[in-house]
Design a protein around this motif. Structure first.
Motif, PDB file in Angstrom:
ATOM      1  N   VAL A  68       0.778  -1.265  -0.120  1.00  0.00           N
ATOM      2  CA  VAL A  68       0.111   0.028   0.040  1.00  0.00           C
ATOM      3  C   VAL A  68       0.831   1.249   0.148  1.00  0.00           C
ATOM      4  CG1 VAL A  68      -2.027  -1.337   0.914  1.00  0.00           C
ATOM      5  CG2 VAL A  68      -0.391  -0.046   2.338  1.00  0.00           C
ATOM      6  N   SER A  69       2.143   1.020   0.524  1.00  0.00           N
ATOM      7  CA  SER A  69       2.940   2.373   0.440  1.00  0.00           C
ATOM      8  C   SER A  69       3.758   2.707  -0.958  1.00  0.00           C
ATOM      9  CB  SER A  69       4.140   1.869   1.712  1.00  0.00           C
ATOM     10  OG  SER A  69       4.973   1.163   1.079  1.00  0.00           O
ATOM     11  N   ILE A  70       3.524   1.745  -1.634  1.00  0.00           N
ATOM     12  CA  ILE A  70       3.981   2.173  -3.262  1.00  0.00           C
ATOM     13  C   ILE A  70       3.342   1.907  -4.383  1.00  0.00           C
ATOM     14  CG2 ILE A  70       6.289   1.195  -2.463  1.00  0.00           C
ATOM     15  CD1 ILE A  70       5.587  -1.526  -4.082  1.00  0.00           C
ATOM     16  N   ASP A  71       3.558   2.278  -5.687  1.00  0.00           N
ATOM     17  CA  ASP A  71       2.643   2.215  -6.722  1.00  0.00           C
ATOM     18  C   ASP A  71       3.505   1.296  -7.800  1.00  0.00           C
ATOM     19  OD1 ASP A  71       0.818   2.467  -8.581  1.00  0.00           O
ATOM     20  OD2 ASP A  71       1.530   4.646  -9.461  1.00  0.00           O
ATOM     21  N   CYS A  72       3.042   0.312  -8.000  1.00  0.00           N
ATOM     22  CA  CYS A  72       3.551  -0.737  -8.778  1.00  0.00           C
ATOM     23  C   CYS A  72       2.722  -1.444  -9.938  1.00  0.00           C
ATOM     24  CB  CYS A  72       4.550  -1.685  -8.127  1.00  0.00           C
ATOM     25  SG  CYS A  72       3.581  -2.901  -7.187  1.00  0.00           S
ATOM     26  N   ASN A  73       3.155  -2.204 -11.002  1.00  0.00           N
ATOM     27  CA  ASN A  73       2.379  -2.682 -11.933  1.00  0.00           C
ATOM     28  C   ASN A  73       1.520  -3.760 -11.151  1.00  0.00           C
ATOM     29  OD1 ASN A  73       3.290  -0.969 -13.637  1.00  0.00           O
ATOM     30  ND2 ASN A  73       4.881  -2.439 -14.512  1.00  0.00           N
ATOM     31  N   GLN A  74       1.931  -4.739 -10.595  1.00  0.00           N
ATOM     32  CA  GLN A  74       1.329  -5.945  -9.966  1.00  0.00           C
ATOM     33  C   GLN A  74       0.596  -5.648  -8.398  1.00  0.00           C
ATOM     34  OE1 GLN A  74       3.584  -9.456 -10.117  1.00  0.00           O
ATOM     35  NE2 GLN A  74       5.273  -8.445 -11.083  1.00  0.00           N
ATOM     36  N   LYS A  75       0.454  -4.488  -8.256  1.00  0.00           N
ATOM     37  CA  LYS A  75      -0.035  -4.060  -6.668  1.00  0.00           C
ATOM     38  C   LYS A  75      -1.268  -4.703  -6.711  1.00  0.00           C
ATOM     39  CE  LYS A  75      -0.834  -0.013  -3.886  1.00  0.00           C
ATOM     40  NZ  LYS A  75      -0.789   1.275  -3.535  1.00  0.00           N
ATOM     41  N   LEU A  76      -2.341  -4.725  -7.370  1.00  0.00           N
ATOM     42  CA  LEU A  76      -3.686  -5.399  -7.307  1.00  0.00           C
ATOM     43  C   LEU A  76      -3.597  -6.785  -7.223  1.00  0.00           C
ATOM     44  CD1 LEU A  76      -6.090  -3.055  -9.420  1.00  0.00           C
ATOM     45  CD2 LEU A  76      -5.719  -2.941  -6.961  1.00  0.00           C
ATOM     46  N   LEU A  77      -2.734  -7.465  -7.851  1.00  0.00           N
ATOM     47  CA  LEU A  77      -2.675  -8.689  -7.987  1.00  0.00           C
ATOM     48  C   LEU A  77      -1.957  -9.220  -6.596  1.00  0.00           C
ATOM     49  CD1 LEU A  77      -2.799 -11.605  -9.369  1.00  0.00           C
ATOM     50  CD2 LEU A  77      -0.597 -10.945 -10.184  1.00  0.00           C
ATOM     51  N   LEU A  78      -1.113  -8.564  -6.112  1.00  0.00           N
ATOM     52  CA  LEU A  78      -0.255  -8.862  -4.995  1.00  0.00           C
ATOM     53  C   LEU A  78      -1.114  -8.431  -3.580  1.00  0.00           C
ATOM     54  CD1 LEU A  78       3.141  -7.429  -6.077  1.00  0.00           C
ATOM     55  CD2 LEU A  78       2.599  -9.915  -5.846  1.00  0.00           C
ATOM     56  N   LEU A  79      -1.988  -7.516  -3.814  1.00  0.00           N
ATOM     57  CA  LEU A  79      -2.849  -7.215  -2.530  1.00  0.00           C
ATOM     58  C   LEU A  79      -3.769  -8.339  -2.192  1.00  0.00           C
ATOM     59  CD1 LEU A  79      -3.477  -3.452  -2.995  1.00  0.00           C
ATOM     60  CD2 LEU A  79      -2.144  -4.594  -0.881  1.00  0.00           C
ATOM     61  N   GLU A  80      -4.439  -8.767  -3.551  1.00  0.00           N
ATOM     62  CA  GLU A  80      -5.211 -10.001  -3.479  1.00  0.00           C
ATOM     63  C   GLU A  80      -4.676 -11.203  -2.946  1.00  0.00           C
ATOM     64  OE1 GLU A  80      -8.748 -12.151  -4.047  1.00  0.00           O
ATOM     65  OE2 GLU A  80      -8.635  -9.909  -4.116  1.00  0.00           O
ATOM     66  N   SER A  81      -3.350 -11.337  -3.495  1.00  0.00           N
ATOM     67  CA  SER A  81      -2.843 -12.498  -2.843  1.00  0.00           C
ATOM     68  C   SER A  81      -2.524 -12.518  -1.268  1.00  0.00           C
ATOM     69  CB  SER A  81      -1.147 -12.718  -3.376  1.00  0.00           C
ATOM     70  OG  SER A  81      -0.684 -13.884  -2.646  1.00  0.00           O
ATOM     71  N   CYS A  82      -2.259 -11.062  -0.734  1.00  0.00           N
ATOM     72  CA  CYS A  82      -2.353 -10.971   0.636  1.00  0.00           C
ATOM     73  C   CYS A  82      -3.655 -11.205   1.209  1.00  0.00           C
ATOM     74  CB  CYS A  82      -1.772  -9.470   1.037  1.00  0.00           C
ATOM     75  SG  CYS A  82      -0.284  -9.129   0.652  1.00  0.00           S
ATOM     76  N   SER A  83      -4.519 -10.633   0.600  1.00  0.00           N
ATOM     77  CA  SER A  83      -6.025 -10.937   0.971  1.00  0.00           C
ATOM     78  C   SER A  83      -6.407 -12.349   1.118  1.00  0.00           C
ATOM     79  CB  SER A  83      -6.920 -10.058   0.261  1.00  0.00           C
ATOM     80  OG  SER A  83      -8.344 -10.352   0.587  1.00  0.00           O
ATOM     81  N   ARG A  84      -6.167 -13.203   0.045  1.00  0.00           N
ATOM     82  CA  ARG A  84      -6.456 -14.583   0.167  1.00  0.00           C
ATOM     83  C   ARG A  84      -5.713 -15.328   1.248  1.00  0.00           C
ATOM     84  NH1 ARG A  84      -7.183 -16.504  -6.052  1.00  0.00           N
ATOM     85  NH2 ARG A  84      -8.827 -15.030  -6.362  1.00  0.00           N
ATOM     86  N   GLY A  85      -4.402 -14.821   1.537  1.00  0.00           N
ATOM     87  CA  GLY A  85      -3.775 -15.552   2.631  1.00  0.00           C
ATOM     88  C   GLY A  85      -4.245 -15.236   3.973  1.00  0.00           C
ATOM     89  N   PHE A  86      -4.695 -13.769   4.380  1.00  0.00           N
ATOM     90  CA  PHE A  86      -5.581 -13.545   5.219  1.00  0.00           C
ATOM     91  C   PHE A  86      -6.899 -14.498   5.726  1.00  0.00           C
ATOM     92  CE2 PHE A  86      -3.636  -9.211   5.274  1.00  0.00           C
ATOM     93  CZ  PHE A  86      -2.542  -9.506   6.243  1.00  0.00           C
ATOM     94  N   ASP A  87      -7.464 -14.585   4.566  1.00  0.00           N
ATOM     95  CA  ASP A  87      -8.676 -15.357   4.630  1.00  0.00           C
ATOM     96  C   ASP A  87      -8.521 -16.930   5.163  1.00  0.00           C
ATOM     97  OD1 ASP A  87     -10.225 -13.319   3.494  1.00  0.00           O
ATOM     98  OD2 ASP A  87     -10.433 -14.057   1.681  1.00  0.00           O
ATOM     99  N   ARG A  88      -7.126 -17.403   4.521  1.00  0.00           N
ATOM    100  CA  ARG A  88      -7.111 -18.751   5.018  1.00  0.00           C
ATOM    101  C   ARG A  88      -6.328 -18.708   6.626  1.00  0.00           C
ATOM    102  NH1 ARG A  88      -4.454 -18.426  -0.028  1.00  0.00           N
ATOM    103  NH2 ARG A  88      -2.590 -18.268   0.846  1.00  0.00           N
ATOM    104  N   THR A  89      -5.751 -17.657   6.785  1.00  0.00           N
ATOM    105  CA  THR A  89      -5.107 -17.758   8.293  1.00  0.00           C
ATOM    106  C   THR A  89      -5.801 -17.012   9.373  1.00  0.00           C
ATOM    107  OG1 THR A  89      -3.639 -16.025   7.730  1.00  0.00           O
ATOM    108  CG2 THR A  89      -3.037 -18.203   7.315  1.00  0.00           C
ATOM    109  N   CYS A  90      -6.802 -16.142   9.182  1.00  0.00           N
ATOM    110  CA  CYS A  90      -7.523 -15.407  10.109  1.00  0.00           C
ATOM    111  C   CYS A  90      -8.776 -16.239  10.516  1.00  0.00           C
ATOM    112  CB  CYS A  90      -7.828 -14.197   9.709  1.00  0.00           C
ATOM    113  SG  CYS A  90      -6.570 -13.094   9.600  1.00  0.00           S
ATOM    114  N   ARG A  91      -8.815 -16.424  11.827  1.00  0.00           N
ATOM    115  CA  ARG A  91     -10.061 -17.280  12.178  1.00  0.00           C
ATOM    116  C   ARG A  91     -11.470 -16.551  11.936  1.00  0.00           C
ATOM    117  NH1 ARG A  91      -6.352 -17.764  16.295  1.00  0.00           N
ATOM    118  NH2 ARG A  91      -5.238 -19.589  16.369  1.00  0.00           N
ATOM    119  N   THR A  92     -11.569 -15.227  12.080  1.00  0.00           N
ATOM    120  CA  THR A  92     -12.876 -14.444  12.020  1.00  0.00           C
ATOM    121  C   THR A  92     -12.675 -13.145  11.153  1.00  0.00           C
ATOM    122  OG1 THR A  92     -12.314 -12.666  14.074  1.00  0.00           O
ATOM    123  CG2 THR A  92     -13.011 -15.091  14.400  1.00  0.00           C
TER     124      THR A  92
END
Length: 198
Positions: free
Chosen positions: A162-186
């Motif tokens: 979120v601190s930078i502007d890069c070409n793959q930003k949305l794709l990478l943020l989605e990867s983080c989001s999916r990781g949170f979905d898998r590892t966060c309990r609530t």
């Protein structure tokens, strides 16, 4: 022995395959893939060693061969310990690079000089590469069942992105989001990880 040297001195006879395979199809694929994987591992180790000798153990030139080696261990040999070593070594090198860039920026009086503009580009590349490496690291921790460390790495990757502007930003943020979905309990735990100030 440098951290990078310890990564390239590995047991080259371990193919990391599971002994519980029952399918003849899987066994034939394994027999075809193992020599290819071993060959590619050997190439990566040789390239890493050559670059280390040429540029030193802290050079940014080691990032690419370490990344390929780490991903081969993570996804092909399933040796998560070696994958973690590679990913952590990349983070160490990149963090050192960011610190050096910051020191040069602090010393540079000419805020719009071409060299400073190049350093801004380099900073974005290093930060993006760190975020990608952190998602790889988080995935390894997740596969090992260490969900707290996985969440921490996903959060660090997210904060970097979120601190930078890069070409793959949305794709990478989605990867983080999916990781949170898998590892966060609530859902509230997920929101807290994504917005620590909220």
């Amino acid at each position: 022995m440098s951290p990078t040297a310890s990564i390239i001195t590995m047991d080259r006879h371990n193919d990391g395959s599971s002994s519980n395979r029952n399918s003849n199809s899987n066994d034939s694929n394994k027999s075809l893939a193992c020599p290819l994987i071993k060959s590619r591992l050997q190439q990566c180790e040789d390239e890493l060693q050559k670059k280390q000798e040429e540029f030193g153990p802290d050079s940014i030139e080691l990032v690419k061969p370490l990344s390929v080696l780490g991903l081969l261990h993570q996804h092909m040999t399933k040796d998560l310990s070696k994958a973690l070593d590679c990913h952590e070594e990349i983070l160490r090198i990149l963090q050192q690079q960011l610190e050096q860039q910051q020191q040069v920026d602090d010393d540079d009086e000419h805020h719009d000089s071409p060299s400073r503009q190049q350093r801004r580009y380099d900073h974005v590349w290093v930060t993006e590469t760190m975020a990608v490496t952190r998602t790889d690291l988080a995935s390894c921790h997740e596969k090992r069942g260490d969900y707290e460390r996985a969440k921490h790495e996903y959060a660090e990757a997210h904060a970097s992105l979120v601190s930078i502007d890069c070409n793959q930003k949305l794709l990478l943020l989605e990867s983080c989001s999916r990781g949170f979905d898998r590892t966060c309990r609530t859902p509230s735990e997920r929101r807290k990880m994504l917005n620590p100030s909220a």
